[in-house]
Design a protein around this motif. Structure first.
Motif, mmCIF file in Angstrom:
data_model
loop_
_atom_site.group_PDB
_atom_site.id
_atom_site.type_symbol
_atom_site.label_atom_id
_atom_site.label_comp_id
_atom_site.label_asym_id
_atom_site.label_seq_id
_atom_site.Cartn_x
_atom_site.Cartn_y
_atom_site.Cartn_z
ATOM 1 N N GLN A 102 0.824 -1.204 0.000
ATOM 2 C CA GLN A 102 0.000 0.000 0.000
ATOM 3 C C GLN A 102 0.862 1.259 0.000
ATOM 4 O O GLN A 102 0.512 2.264 -0.615
ATOM 5 N N VAL A 106 0.669 4.359 -2.777
ATOM 6 C CA VAL A 106 0.244 5.699 -2.394
ATOM 7 C C VAL A 106 1.442 6.596 -2.123
ATOM 8 O O VAL A 106 1.802 7.453 -2.924
ATOM 9 N N HIS A 191 -5.699 10.447 -6.092
ATOM 10 C CA HIS A 191 -6.462 9.191 -5.974
ATOM 11 C C HIS A 191 -7.729 9.388 -5.151
ATOM 12 O O HIS A 191 -8.017 8.628 -4.229
ATOM 13 N N LYS A 193 -12.102 9.975 -5.104
ATOM 14 C CA LYS A 193 -13.223 9.324 -5.763
ATOM 15 C C LYS A 193 -14.444 10.239 -5.723
ATOM 16 O O LYS A 193 -14.794 10.789 -4.686
ATOM 17 N N ASP A 248 -12.729 9.927 -0.147
ATOM 18 C CA ASP A 248 -11.680 8.907 -0.209
ATOM 19 C C ASP A 248 -10.379 9.467 -0.784
ATOM 20 O O ASP A 248 -9.805 8.933 -1.739
ATOM 21 N N GLN A 250 -6.735 9.508 -0.705
ATOM 22 C CA GLN A 250 -5.710 8.631 -0.162
ATOM 23 C C GLN A 250 -4.422 9.377 0.174
ATOM 24 O O GLN A 250 -3.640 8.909 0.997
ATOM 25 N N ARG A 251 -4.192 10.520 -0.449
ATOM 26 C CA ARG A 251 -2.918 11.219 -0.249
ATOM 27 C C ARG A 251 -3.069 12.546 0.463
ATOM 28 O O ARG A 251 -2.094 13.106 0.912
ATOM 29 N N SER A 253 -5.856 13.559 3.117
ATOM 30 C CA SER A 253 -7.123 13.341 3.816
ATOM 31 C C SER A 253 -7.745 14.640 4.308
ATOM 32 O O SER A 253 -8.949 14.695 4.572
#
Length: 451
Positions: A102, A106, A191, A193, A248, A250-251, A253
């Protein structure tokens, strides 16, 4: 007295016992002949009466199989301890592999470029350089770059961001969402959504359209849950049409609680002078190269005015995570294993107390102290080895089952399972030392009298 003679006048010879010991005056040839005659009449005694290794194993395993219930309870502690240790090491390696994968997907695929800081006097600092507005197009020419997006924090001061232009003093106060300006490729680079609507594109950015995309947290705080009715928010009193809701990240928040608008719109309406940072999406392994080349591409005359942060090494992250997880779970496994060792010691000691009569009888018929001690030591080692084999199997089985249910790749080293089984034998040997010594010190007379 004269010897009796035969009828023919010859004297009779005296009868002699052939097995009688000869005197010292008897010749050696005659004595050897007599001994060989005795040896021919007596059968040689075989060495089958000695306590061999086969006898030791047979005696040690006879009592183990005689009480299956006690055997299960005795090995249970060792099974749990060895199983916990094997599962701990396997889960640590599996988890470290998943975290590392993971991390590759990321953190290790992102390079962040920001203006360098310089002191202006006292404790205050200022930006030493500027990121150009066309920075994404420039860095896309570098090898290993897959995408790039500009991000800027917009300072509104005391001006709020609201969903309606009317402020109700009686309404409960909520923390206003932050305002962030970004280029059109921000969702792909970070990344994120889209949960509803769409993201603004490069055309919105070039035209400085007043459109906004809300993070899921910001949409909840503003009360904008649907966009099919073309809702609008007011940023410093300026209306912006909400065209999408994203989630969402990911990098980044923190963008979940932010309102995102095009960079040129922020420049036109809120006097945004320059981007705050540039997020670059890269291939795995290209971090150091892109971090060195990006300042040269963005500021060829003064590359030192920009700072590019490359991701840390994956191996260091994986080793740190695995070490931390191993330390915690190995302590727990050691505690359980210690409980298993005490269980073996207690049951072996109880076994010695119950078999005092047997021990005395064996000592009376010629068994030595060492043979008695070795017998009980072998019993403990066999129990520990059996618990180690079962525990190692249970640990490996647990790793495989959990990994399959979570969609992970199980990682189990062969030496872990083999070492777990051997560790069980060592635990049994250590646990049986005191009971075996106590059994060897039992005197035959006292044991037979007590039985």
């Amino acid at each position: 007295m004269a010897r009796k003679s035969r009828e023919d006048g010859t004297p009779r010879r005296k009868w002699r016992n052939p097995f009688r010991r000869r005197s010292k005056n008897v010749p050696e040839e005659a004595a050897e002949g007599t001994q060989s005659g005795v040896a021919a009449l007596l059968r040689p005694v075989p060495h089958a009466d000695r306590f061999t290794i086969q006898d030791l194993v047979a005696e040690a395993t006879a009592d183990i199989g005689a009480r299956p219930g006690r055997l299960i309870m005795t090995t249970l502690g060792t099974v749990l301890g060895i199983g916990a240790l094997v599962a701990t090491i396997g889960f640590a390696e599996t988890t470290a592999g998943q975290i590392a994968s993971q991390f590759d997907a990321v953190a290790q695929t992102t390079v962040q470029v920001t203006p360098a800081k310089t002191r202006t006097g006292g404790d205050s600092t200022a930006a030493a350089g500027r990121i150009p507005w066309d920075a994404p197009e420039r860095v896309m020419t570098l090898v290993g770059v897959e995408g790039a997006a500009l991000l800027s924090d917009v300072n509104l001061g005391s001006e709020p961001i609201t969903a309606v232009p009317i402020v109700d003093p009686s309404a409960p106060q909520k923390a206003p969402p932050s305002l962030v300006a970004a280029s059109g490729d921000v969702l792909t680079t970070l990344h994120a959504k889209i949960t509803s609507g769409r993201m603004f594109d490069a055309g919105h950015d070039q035209r400085a359209d007043r459109v906004a995309v809300l993070g899921a947290g910001a949409a909840e705080s503003l009360g904008v849950l649907r966009i099919d009715r073309q809702p609008a928010i007011f940023i410093s009193g300026i209306p912006y049409a909400v065209i999408g809701i994203v989630d969402d990240f990911q990098r980044r928040s923190d963008l979940r609680d932010a309102v995102i608008i095009p960079s040129q719109s922020a420049s036109a309406d809120f006097r945004l002078g320059a981007p705050s940072e540039l997020q670059i999406q890269i291939d795995v392994g290209a971090g150091e190269q892109v971090a060195k080349q990006a300042p040269l591409v963005l500021a060829p005359n003064a590359p030192e005015t920009l700072e590019a942060a490359a991701p840390p090494s994956r191996s260091s992250l994986a080793s740190n995570v695995q070490a931390d997880v191993n330390f915690v779970f190995l302590i727990l496994g050691g505690i359980v294993l210690l409980a298993g060792a005490l269980g073996i010691a207690n049951v072996t000691l109880l076994n010695v107390m119950e078999r005092v009569g047997e021990i005395g009888l064996r000592r009376a018929v010629g068994a030595t102290r060492r043979q008695i001690a070795t017998q009980f030591m072998v019993e403990s080692v066999i129990i520990g080895l059996l618990g180690g084999l079962i525990g190692a199997s249970v640990g490996v089985f647990a790793i495989v089952i959990v990994s399959l249910t979570q969609g992970w790749t199980p990682v189990v080293q062969p030496w872990v399972a083999i070492g777990g089984a051997l560790l069980g034998a060592v635990v049994g040997w250590l646990a049986g030392a005191y009971p075996a010594g106590r059994a060897a010190r039992i005197e035959p007379v006292a044991a037979l009298r007590g039985s």
